[in-house]
Design a protein around this motif. Structure first.
Motif, PDB file in Angstrom:
ATOM      1  N   SER A 443      -8.187  -3.943  -5.131  1.00 51.11           N
ATOM      2  CA  SER A 443      -8.921  -4.085  -3.875  1.00 51.11           C
ATOM      3  C   SER A 443      -9.246  -2.725  -3.276  1.00 51.11           C
ATOM      4  N   VAL A 449     -14.309  -2.625  -0.197  1.00 55.44           N
ATOM      5  CA  VAL A 449     -13.013  -2.925   0.412  1.00 55.44           C
ATOM      6  C   VAL A 449     -12.273  -1.653   0.806  1.00 55.44           C
ATOM      7  N   PHE A 509     -14.805  -7.704  -7.243  1.00 51.91           N
ATOM      8  CA  PHE A 509     -14.957  -7.642  -5.789  1.00 51.91           C
ATOM      9  C   PHE A 509     -16.223  -6.885  -5.400  1.00 51.91           C
ATOM     10  N   TYR A 531     -12.154  -8.924   4.452  1.00 50.35           N
ATOM     11  CA  TYR A 531     -11.600  -9.047   3.093  1.00 50.35           C
ATOM     12  C   TYR A 531     -11.018 -10.435   2.869  1.00 50.35           C
ATOM     13  N   THR A 535     -14.523 -11.533   1.071  1.00 56.31           N
ATOM     14  CA  THR A 535     -14.417 -10.892  -0.252  1.00 56.31           C
ATOM     15  C   THR A 535     -13.476 -11.660  -1.174  1.00 56.31           C
ATOM     16  N   LEU A 536     -12.259 -11.909  -0.701  1.00 55.46           N
ATOM     17  CA  LEU A 536     -11.265 -12.568  -1.546  1.00 55.46           C
ATOM     18  C   LEU A 536     -11.670 -13.990  -1.938  1.00 55.46           C
TER      19      LEU A 536
END
Length: 611
Positions: A443, A449, A509, A531, A535-536
């Motif tokens: 990450s 990120v 990612f 995030y 993103t996750l």
């Protein structure tokens, strides 16, 4: 024309609750997939506890490290001429094996891809070949070929080539399935044959991806060549094994350092080839990419500095203002019109069809010639006895009889099953540790990120350094700290896996859609909230797929690490091969094959359900 009046709604209609949209039903397969993930996580925790990794005890045994390095003294290297010869031999062996795998993978990939296969039966057979090639460890193939050809480079080339077909053909087939069907359809509509459709409509689209895949596999094979040295494949790996077996640790660590440097240099070379030969711009995702990008910027800056004075002198004399510039352009307009009306000289069809020798063509041709020269040099360095490929068939029945029927021999069945269970436990525990560490490091290595550019570059550099150290070298060092057993194997796989899984997570990612991230940022969400909320969730599917790939890899790697004393069934595999008990070798390989096929089938089902 009569006007249409809206009928007034009653109070009950106004106050009636709005019907909620139908709730999306979760399919039973997705529920089963979720429960499978939870069960695997639980088994991984149990496996981690069974391995009994004790950091406190490891710190207490740090004196073993001090005594070890006290015995090692200074790191030693062989004479320069011998070191250069071994390095060239190792690189030549790896390049020849990877090239053999690439050639064999092309027909397998064409048959395995859904849009080029002749039929479902061909596709199923090709997919099975890819799975089978990945399931059989290259060290086992090397054992068989050493029996057939004795010592030399040919056993290593064949072992690397046949085992690498599993990964390369799978990625080749995936690239074929993602092509634009327009060019291929146009060639087919013009009456082109299947071969013409492939060479003109498929190959130009997949060639950059294929070259990148081959370069990546070549890097993996370079690290894997270390363990092949333990079963008689010549090169740096075999010399390192001899040094450690003779307790010459200084020389062994010297060979290990050379292998580490080679792995890092290989990434720089791979990035240079992608940028220069294929015209693929570096992404900045690795050490080699950053080196190439900086060099490219310097050349671009020098070229722009040379162009500016040249173009600056082209301004018409006496033109000093906007009005003068306008008058000059108007005066030049008639001359331009006359130039456009000038007759165009006749050009032959052959001239129009021929590609001019511009800078791009010269560059591509030069890199192609260099690639051919490297391949020819690799073949010459390996000094392959090609006649053995003809005479070897007479010895195949005698070797096959030694491996069949499979039998554990003097080993009890319960002992071998327990050893295989220990190998699976090592793989599960190592995958869990790798996943936790890789999510954090991967990450922070992602562009969207990481809190800063320096943090991202540092994490990328860390991943490159970890990937440069082969797992077998990590296992040997950790055995010094923890002693023989499963702890060393688990920690070696966990640390080595972070380099690969962390890079895959970072790349996944960075490839997620930026829309949800921008939407959350616009509402004032923090970086952590963006995030966790955007993103996750988008990268979860890729994360699951990469984790199963890591588990599949760790099962095979755990078997190989047992050869150097890191626990599991690999210890029995080495003993059986050294004792010429090849029936036991065949039985152990079949256990590994069944386990890997089960994990592969589970991973394919998970990817299909979570798609």
């Amino acid at each position: 024309m009569t006007a249409v009046t809206e009928r007034p709604r009653t109070t009950d209609q106004v106050l009636a609750p709005v019907a909620a949209p139908p709730r999306r039903r979760v399919s039973p397969e997705r529920v089963a997939a979720g429960l499978t993930i939870v069960a695997l996580l639980g088994l991984s925790v149990v496996a981690l506890r069974s391995v009994e990794i004790d950091p406190a005890r490891m710190l207490q045994s740090w004196s073993n490290v001090e005594r070890f390095f006290g015995r090692v003294g200074a790191i030693e290297f062989p004479p320069l001429g011998e070191l250069l010869q071994l390095t060239a031999l190792t690189l030549g062996l790896v390049i020849c094996g990877t090239l053999l795998a690439a050639v064999l993978s092309v027909p397998v990939a064409v048959l395995a891809a859904s849009n080029t296969t002749p039929g479902p039966a061909w596709r199923a057979a090709a997919r099975f070949v890819t799975v089978l090639a990945r399931a059989v460890p290259d060290v086992v193939l090397a054992m068989v070929f050493v029996l057939l050809f004795s010592l030399g480079t040919l056993p290593g080339i064949l072992a690397i080539g046949l085992h690498s077909v599993g990964m390369i053909s799978k990625l080749f087939a995936d690239a074929i399935e993602q092509i634009d069907e327009g060019p291929r359809t146009a060639v087919r509509a013009a009456g082109g044959t299947r071969l013409q459709q492939f060479t003109a409509g498929v190959l130009p689209q997949v060639l950059p991806s294929w070259v990148a895949t081959v370069l990546h596999r070549n890097d993996i094979n370079l690290r894997g060549s270390v363990i092949l040295g333990y079963v008689g494949v010549v090169g740096l790996g075999m010399e390192m094994s001899f040094a450690f077996k003779s307790l010459d640790y200084g020389l062994g660590l010297g060979y290990a350092l050379v292998i580490f440097v080679l792995c890092v240099v290989m990434e720089i070379v791979s990035s240079s080839v992608r940028a220069a030969m294929l015209g693929v711009a570096p992404t900045g995702r690795g050490l080699g990419d950053r080196v190439v990008r900086r060099a490219t910027r310097r050349r671009a800056a020098g070229a722009s500095a040379a162009v500016v004075p040249e173009t600056a002198g082209r301004a018409p004399a006496g033109v000093t203002g906007a009005d003068d510039a306008t008058r000059a352009s108007r005066a030049a307009a008639p001359a331009a019109d006359d130039a456009t009306r000038a007759p165009v000289p006749a050009v032959s069809v052959d001239t129009m069809l021929s590609r001019p020798w511009d800078r791009t063509r010269v560059r591509d041709t030069s890199w192609g010639a260099i690639a051919v020269a490297v391949v020819v040099a690799s073949v010459l360095v390996c000094d392959v006895a090609w006649s053995d490929l003809v005479t070897v068939w007479s010895g195949v029945p005698a070797v096959a009889v030694q491996f069949w029927p499979p039998s554990f021999g003097s080993y009890e069945t319960t002992t071998m099953i327990a050893a295989m269970g220990e190998t699976i436990a090592i793989a599960l525990a190592a995958t869990l540790l790798t996943l936790v560490a890789s999510v954090v490091i991967g990450s922070l290595a992602a562009r969207n990120v990481a809190p800063s550019r320096g943090m991202r570059s540092g994490m990328r550099l860390l991943l490159v350094g970890i990937r440069g150290v082969p797992e077998v070298i990590l296992a040997i060092v950790l055995i010094v700290v923890t002693g023989l057993g499963t702890q060393a194997g688990t920690l070696a796989l966990a640390l080595g896996g972070v380099g690969l899984l962390g890079k895959l997570i970072a790349d996944s990612f960075e490839e997620v859609s930026a829309g949800p991230e921008r939407a959350l940022s616009a509402t004032g969400a923090t970086r952590l909230q963006v995030y966790a909320g955007a993103t996750l969730p988008q990268g979860t599917r890729a994360l699951v797929g990469h984790t199963f790939y890591m588990l599949d890899t760790n099962i095979r790697a755990a078997t190989l690490l047992g050869i150097v004393g890191a626990g599991g069934v690999g210890y029995y595999l080495l003993n059986a091969s050294q004792g010429s008990n090849y029936g036991a070798v065949a039985a152990i390989v079949l256990m590994i094959l069944v386990t890997v096929l089960a994990v592969e089938g589970l991973a394919m089902w998970m990817r299909k359900v979570l798609r």
